[in-house]
Write a protein that holds these residues in place. Structure first.
Motif, short mmCIF file in Angstrom:
data_model
loop_
_atom_site.label_atom_id
_atom_site.label_comp_id
_atom_site.label_asym_id
_atom_site.label_seq_id
_atom_site.Cartn_x
_atom_site.Cartn_y
_atom_site.Cartn_z
N PHE A 470 56.20 1.55 -5.41
CA PHE A 470 55.62 0.92 -4.22
C PHE A 470 54.87 1.95 -3.37
CE2 PHE A 470 57.95 -3.34 -3.50
CZ PHE A 470 58.02 -3.59 -4.87
N ALA A 471 55.35 3.18 -3.35
CA ALA A 471 54.72 4.22 -2.52
C ALA A 471 53.47 4.80 -3.16
CB ALA A 471 55.72 5.35 -2.27
N SER A 472 53.29 4.59 -4.44
CA SER A 472 52.18 5.21 -5.16
C SER A 472 50.82 4.72 -4.65
CB SER A 472 52.30 4.91 -6.66
OG SER A 472 51.95 3.56 -6.93
N PRO A 473 49.75 5.45 -4.97
CA PRO A 473 48.42 5.00 -4.57
C PRO A 473 47.94 3.76 -5.32
CG PRO A 473 48.44 7.36 -5.10
CD PRO A 473 49.74 6.79 -5.57
N ALA A 474 48.60 3.39 -6.43
CA ALA A 474 48.16 2.28 -7.27
C ALA A 474 47.98 1.00 -6.46
CB ALA A 474 49.16 2.04 -8.39
N VAL A 475 46.94 0.26 -6.77
CA VAL A 475 46.65 -0.96 -6.01
C VAL A 475 47.74 -2.00 -6.21
CG1 VAL A 475 45.18 -1.96 -7.83
CG2 VAL A 475 44.84 -2.62 -5.42
N PHE A 476 48.30 -2.09 -7.43
CA PHE A 476 49.41 -2.99 -7.70
C PHE A 476 50.62 -2.18 -8.15
CE2 PHE A 476 46.48 -6.71 -9.23
CZ PHE A 476 46.05 -6.92 -7.93
#
Length: 538
Positions: A470-476
């Motif tokens: 959830f914290a990652s830069p990934a959009v999903f």
């Protein structure tokens, strides 16, 4: 970038939903799951392919790229539709709550579906009859072939179960003696694989198709009705989810099972010999999942033939899929750049060669018809610069899996700090162990790296991974329900390279603690993946 809004969600195939009927379905428990996702601040529900299951109960070895798995039809919804009564449900067997017993489920549910069809034929009102007719007309491009294929296979299996025609079998055995063992010959023949049918049917002679369509008219109509029920119930559930702000992320295998309606009906689009057998088949070379590679056995496409049609079959396939879901994950995306080709009959996938796929021409051609495609590229495994370049040119987000992130490489591409925004971050996928199971079998170097990366002691690895995703830069960000429930490796969905014992995972609401809903919403709010509510903890 194709997607801009940060979202998160849960991976759960409908077969895994709680149900008294032995397998999850599209009824009340599915709506309860949607309600739970909404309460938990999630906006994505990722599923596996909804298609009929094939070898090993896998949704990735289906008899159709277009049809639905009728075992997901809800008996309770059929009662609501007036097609069954409560008495018709009878005494429900004591099904296993943790695993789907597919044979037991079929034994119970298929007679119910037949009863529903009988009721429809005898009592359906004009509105339902008209709705069914409209469905058949709209879906005819795939539905007629699928229904005929399914009826033919059932017919020949039933006939051969009574006793094999020795002359017919001998002719097949003589034709295949050079490349099939005696055991394989019997398996093909007794299972009524389409290339064991009479020659005129194998070759789809027009007169033969007309004859068998007439002879099996009732069975064909029944198969079409089952598909009508499936998609009526699924579209109602999808509409319910969309109203709650939940988008469905679907999944489609790139390759087709050999014994499928699609290969039988479109033989010129596949690399087949004069008898209809594949000349080469799909797989992947040795990788993280399997030291001998994975020999999938699917026939490979004749991409030149597809190109001549303007990729029509694929355009129809993606169009149909995007009627059923909001986003679509393309499994084994790398094969559009190049695929691993293994000779038919090989014992494993170690010996093979890479062959070029259709590349960007494929996506440009389809987008001319369908517009911008909301696709996610499954770009795991052996990924080359050429594959990365294709995905980037297409603009599709790729996948990152945290279970692949840890070890000795401080700049591993799957680590959150190495991830770009145009990605979908997973704690694990349906092919991975559960995160708790991963930790229990990981190397000491992997465990140590993870603990130091987050400055934790490893006591809550599943939710540590959820936080990282959830914290990652990934959009999903997507997490399997097994990780939400902190389940061990005995609850994983699939073990790649192992044929049996997969696809049966089920969960029960007793496993879903109240804190899980709260925790998912807290993390979604904290990391900007959902709107904050009044009185939010954040």
């Amino acid at each position: 970038m194709l997607f801009e809004e940060r979202k998160s969600g849960v991976l759960l195939h409908p077969t895994s939903l709680p149900s008294v009927y032995g397998i999850g379905d599209f009824g009340a428990e599915a709506r309860r799951f949607v309600d739970t996702l909404e309460e938990a601040g999630q906006s994505l529900w990722q599923i596996l392919p909804l298609v009929p299951i094939g070898y090993g109960n896998s949704p990735y070895q289906s008899t159709s790229a277009f049809a639905g798995n009728i075992l997901l039809i809800s008996p309770d919804e059929l009662v609501e539709m007036g097609l069954l009564t409560a008495e018709d449900l009878g005494e429900i067997p004591a099904f296993d709550k943790e695993r789907v017993d597919y044979d037991a489920v079929k034994a119970y549910k298929l007679p119910l579906l037949h009863k529903a069809y009988e009721t429809f034929c005898a009592k359906a009102d004009e509105d339902m009859q008209a709705d069914f007719a409209a469905f058949c007309e709209k879906q005819d491009a795939w539905l007629s072939d699928f229904a005929l294929f399914t009826a033919l296979q059932a017919h020949f299996r039933a006939e051969r179960a009574k006793g094999i025609d020795e002359e017919e079998y001998l002719a097949f055995a003589v034709d295949t003696i050079d490349f099939l063992t005696e055991e394989q010959q019997k398996d093909y023949f007794e299972s009524a694989c389409w290339n064991t049918w009479p020659r005129t049917l194998r070759k789809r002679n027009a007169a033969s198709l007309k004859k068998w369509t007439r002879l099996l008219a009732d069975a064909i109509e029944e198969e079409k009705f089952y598909q009508y029920l499936f998609f009526t119930q699924w579209q109602a559930l999808k509409a319910y989810a969309n109203e709650k702000g939940i988008s469905i992320m679907g999944d489609t295998p790139i390759f087709m099972a050999y014994d499928s309606a699609d290969v039988w009906a479109n033989q010129k689009l596949f690399q087949l010999d004069s008898m209809g057998f594949p000349t080469v088949v799909a797989g992947v070379p040795p990788d993280y999942f399997c030291a001998e590679g994975q020999l999938w056995g699917n026939p490979l496409y004749d991409w030149k033939a597809h190109k001549k049609t303007g990729y029509l079959w694929w355009t129809e396939r993606i169009h149909k899929a995007l009627e059923d879901v909001d986003y679509l994950r393309i499994d084994h995306f790398r094969a559009f750049e190049s695929h691993w080709e293994v000779k038919f009959g090989a014992e494993n996938a170690i010996v093979g060669e890479w062959k070029k796929g259709p590349g960007m021409d494929f996506f440009k051609t389809i987008e001319k018809t369908l517009g911008k495609l909301p696709l996610i590229a499954e770009d795991l495994g052996i990924i080359t610069d050429e594959v990365r370049a294709l995905r980037e040119e297409a603009g599709f987000p790729g996948m990152r899996v945290l279970q692949f992130a840890f070890g000795n490489d401080k700049n591993n591409a799957y680590l959150p700090h190495s991830c770009d925004k145009n990605s979908v971050m997973y704690s694990g996928t349906h092919d991975n162990d559960t995160t708790r199971g991963w930790y229990e079998t990981a190397t000491e170097a992997e465990k140590d790296h993870y603990r130091r990366y987050l400055n934790v002691d490893g006591r809550d690895v599943a939710w540590d991974f959820i936080r990282m995703a959830f914290a990652s830069p990934a959009v999903f960000a997507i997490v399997p329900v097994q990780d939400v429930l902190n389940l061990d490796g005995s609850h994983r969905m699939n073990r790649p390279g192992i044929a049996g014992g997969n696809w049966g995972f089920r969960f029960d609401w007793s496993q879903w603690e109240e804190g899980y809903t709260h925790g998912l919403r807290y993390l979604a709010e904290l990391f900007g993946r959902c709107a904050e509510r009044e009185n939010s903890d954040f």
